[in-house]
Design an enzyme around this catalytic site. Structure first.
Site, mmCIF file in Angstrom:
data_model
loop_
_atom_site.group_PDB
_atom_site.id
_atom_site.type_symbol
_atom_site.label_atom_id
_atom_site.label_comp_id
_atom_site.label_asym_id
_atom_site.label_seq_id
_atom_site.Cartn_x
_atom_site.Cartn_y
_atom_site.Cartn_z
ATOM 1 N N SER A 140 -19.602 8.460 -12.598
ATOM 2 C CA SER A 140 -20.350 9.652 -12.967
ATOM 3 C C SER A 140 -21.780 9.585 -12.423
ATOM 4 C CB SER A 140 -20.326 9.812 -14.490
ATOM 5 O OG SER A 140 -20.844 11.057 -14.889
ATOM 6 N N ASP B 258 -12.232 17.425 -12.066
ATOM 7 C CA ASP B 258 -11.834 16.475 -13.113
ATOM 8 C C ASP B 258 -12.297 16.925 -14.498
ATOM 9 O OD1 ASP B 258 -14.545 15.996 -13.211
ATOM 10 O OD2 ASP B 258 -14.444 13.890 -12.640
ATOM 11 N N HIS C 175 -12.518 13.355 -16.427
ATOM 12 C CA HIS C 175 -13.697 12.623 -15.985
ATOM 13 C C HIS C 175 -13.842 11.238 -16.617
ATOM 14 C CE1 HIS C 175 -17.572 12.368 -14.026
ATOM 15 N NE2 HIS C 175 -18.176 12.120 -15.167
#
Length: 665
Positions: free
Chosen positions: A246, A567, A620
């Site tokens: 991320s 995602d 994610h």
């Protein structure tokens, strides 16, 4: 003495009790009972509901802990068939061993933060987690927790008398909350082939701070550099495998430029430091080009999930119940977190599109095809388009009203908001929590609405208008453009450009590999339809318009949000473009020809509740438990290369979208 004796009255002289009196007494007693039964308040109902939920929860928890450990697996296998071996077991059977040291770079909000110094209200919380873990203090003392999680609005650093610091070690981000893993599954599988804490390092950092300020306050970048050098030295010179997730992806981009730059602004490692110390960078769910969701977060402190909750329970999130306006407090706190500005979309209209164009346009992009039908390996792509696509452009990040979102550019009547005079809010002196919209006024909100549509090229101007203090701090640390001349010394000498892949060069490390690993097959936020609240008062004057909906199951517009493939957090375009085109081969962004690869993981939800968050998830955070993803990382850590993984693996139209972007390479 004579005794006088009272004469007993005859039976016929005794007054009988009136039967109607007895009946009235009985009726009145029954009436009182009924009245008592009817006195049932809302609080009683709530208490009963909470009690029932708690009882059911404790019963289920008892049954879960009482059942044999193998029972969930037994039930799952009965439903879906035999489960595959975890990657650690599979690769251990193949004979793979720990080889290269592994460094984890956590993303935003997933790293735990603990209290080292605080105000009187935080008595007894020394070295207790304020972020991560059970979040118990949020419920016990919410306003105190907010004060300690909020940074200084002028400096973006610690407020006076408060020190909140990242937790250290692998426990910093193995679990976000009890039972909710982040890095734990990957760590456990690596341990199967011989990894331990001396060959794995969690580069924990305070994800609220701007990237350079993590070095200024905590010397985090220096610690990462020192730990990588130590691990390489103690492993016999074997280079490290870096695994960012991320926001950690762009944080590590910043690190690679920082470590090469001369001191004092940089780490002084020299231009060959990355070539000497890094084998591969395996980016998971990387927002290389930003995340549209971050725009909604800064603009109105919401995204699709908050907007839907607000629609289901109107007024609850904006209520002043117990003097705690939820969204206003969240906005006040989050607008002091400068790191969130690192995920504002980069590249402007060149990357994200304009009023009449976007890379994903015409491809029904809200969800990629099925895993079997959409698989495209190493350059085999479908060039078909959806001829029935309705006219709209995903380049319109924010539109005020559905009509503006779908109008032809020539039909849009826009009044420029730049330079508009901001009024004063009459509620400014009566609101319990301050936010910048209180200094904004009705005239400022109206000016924003009258511009109708905002593209990626206008988003930064919009945020400068509605969040001037935050953007003033952020502009000193982040940049969102495209470099004209990367040989200009400013791009290598100033840290504001280092996290933007469109304004920096990759290191001179031709033997290094860079992977972009991300999920697809999930609807991901790309653009928003907003409305202005004329009588906002103390509340935020802008909301996502959940009534804007196509009503079609296959539509990409639902509850005021346009979706694309990704995602669930990062669109595939942002996660994949740099490795698919921007860095592919020798380009001005990759002059040494670092090898880049795109590997997508198609989302498959868990088959049943006992499977937890699944082993094939593409969302994610849940994809951190994806067996295919973990296996790819482990093979590279054990000495493998892209050939062992099979090169690119693509399910989306990322290569086709990338070709539509006219970026000078």
């Amino acid at each position: 003495m004579s005794l006088l004796r009272r004469r007993k009255a005859p039976e016929n002289e005794i007054e009988p009790q009136k039967p109607d009196v007895e009946e009235e007494d009985k009726k009145s007693s029954k009436k009182n009972v009924k009245e008592n039964k009817q006195k049932w308040s809302c609080i009683d109902n709530c208490c009963w509901l909470v009690g029932c939920i708690c009882c059911v929860w404790w019963i289920l928890l008892f049954l879960y802990n009482a059942m044999p450990a193998s029972f969930p697996q037994y039930v799952t296998e009965k439903i879906t068939g035999p489960l595959p071996d975890p990657p650690g077991v599979k690769l251990m059977k193949e004979g793979l061993k720990a080889k290269h040291p592994v460094v984890f770079i956590p993303g935003i909000v997933t790293c735990g933060l603990e209290l080292w110094e605080g105000h009187q209200c935080a008595e007894g919380l020394f070295r207790k987690r304020l972020w991560g873990g059970t979040f118990g203090e949020v419920y016990k003392r919410p306003l105190c927790w907010l004060d300690h999680m909020t940074l200084d609005n002028e400096t973006g650093m610690d407020p006076p008398g408060i020190r909140v610091r990242p937790v250290s070690g692998l426990v910093a981000a193995d679990y976000f909350a009890p039972g909710y893993f982040v890095w734990a599954v990957l760590i456990a599988n690596l341990a199967r082939i011989g990894y331990e804490e001396k060959t794995m390092y969690m580069a924990a950092y305070d994800w609220r701070l701007s990237f350079q300020n993590t070095e200024v306050r905590d010397q985090t970048l220096t610690r990462i550099k020192s730990n990588i050098e130590l691990m390489v030295a103690t492993s016999g010179g074997k280079k490290a495998v870096i695994v960012p997730h991320s926001m950690g992806v762009v944080y590590f981009l910043h690190f690679m430029k920082w470590v090469e730059a001369p001191a004092p602004m940089g780490g002084g490692g020299g231009p060959d430091w990355c070539a000497k110390h890094i084998k591969a960078v395996m980016n998971i769910g990387g927002p290389f080009l930003g995340v549209p969701k971050s725009v909604a977060g800064v603009f109105s402190a919401e995204a699709r999930d908050i907007a839907v909750a607000r629609a289901l329970a109107p007024g609850v999130l904006d209520t002043d119940l117990f003097h705690f306006q939820t969204l206003e407090h969240i906005m006040k706190m989050s607008r002091t977190w400068d790191a969130t500005l690192s995920m504002i979309p980069r590249g402007g209209e060149t990357i994200w599109g304009s009023l009449d164009w976007s890379p994903e346009e015409g491809d029904s992009p809200c969800k990629s095809k099925s895993r079997d039908d959409a698989a495209q390996i190493s350059g085999q792509h479908d060039n078909g388009t959806d001829s029935k696509a309705k006219y709209y452009s995903y380049g319109r990040f924010i539109s005020f009203g559905k009509d503006a979102a779908e109008a032809h550019p020539s039909d849009l009547k826009r009044i420029d908001f730049r330079g508009a005079v901001k009024g004063s809010n009459v509620a400014n002196n009566t609101c319990d929590v301050w936010n910048e919209y209180l200094d904004f006024g009705v005239s400022g909100a109206k000016a924003v609405e009258e511009y109708k549509v905002y593209t990626a090229g206008e988003i930064v101007d919009l945020l400068n208008f509605v969040a001037p203090k935050m953007m003033a701090r952020g502009s000193a640390h982040f940049s969102y453009g495209i470099a004209d001349d990367l040989d200009d010394p400013k791009y290598s000498s100033h840290y504001k450009y280092w996290s933007n892949p469109l304004e920096t060069k990759l290191p001179n490390a031709p033997d290094m590999e860079i992977y972009s690993l991300y999920g697809v097959g999930v609807e991901t936020e790309r653009a928003y339809v907003y409305k202005r609240i004329p009588t906002a008062g103390c509340n935020i004057p802008f909301q996502i318009d959940t009534s804007a909906d196509e009503g079609d199951e296959g539509s990409c517009l639902k509850a005021g949000v346009y979706s694309v493939d990704g995602d669930e957090t990062v669109p595939a375009l942002s996660a994949g473009f740099m490795c698919a085109k921007g860095w592919r081969g020798k380009t001005r962004f990759n002059p040494s020809g670092v090898k880049t690869y795109v590997r997508e993981y198609y989302h498959a939800p868990p088959a049943n509740l006992l499977e937890g968050r699944g082993t094939q998830s593409g969302t994610h955070v849940d994809m951190m438990g994806n067996f295919a993803l973990i296996e790819d990382i482990m093979r590279v850590a054990a000495g493998g290369t892209s050939e062992d993984l099979g090169g690119d693996r693509v399910y989306s139209d990322i290569f086709k979208w990338s070709e539509k972007i006219n970026l000078r390479l």
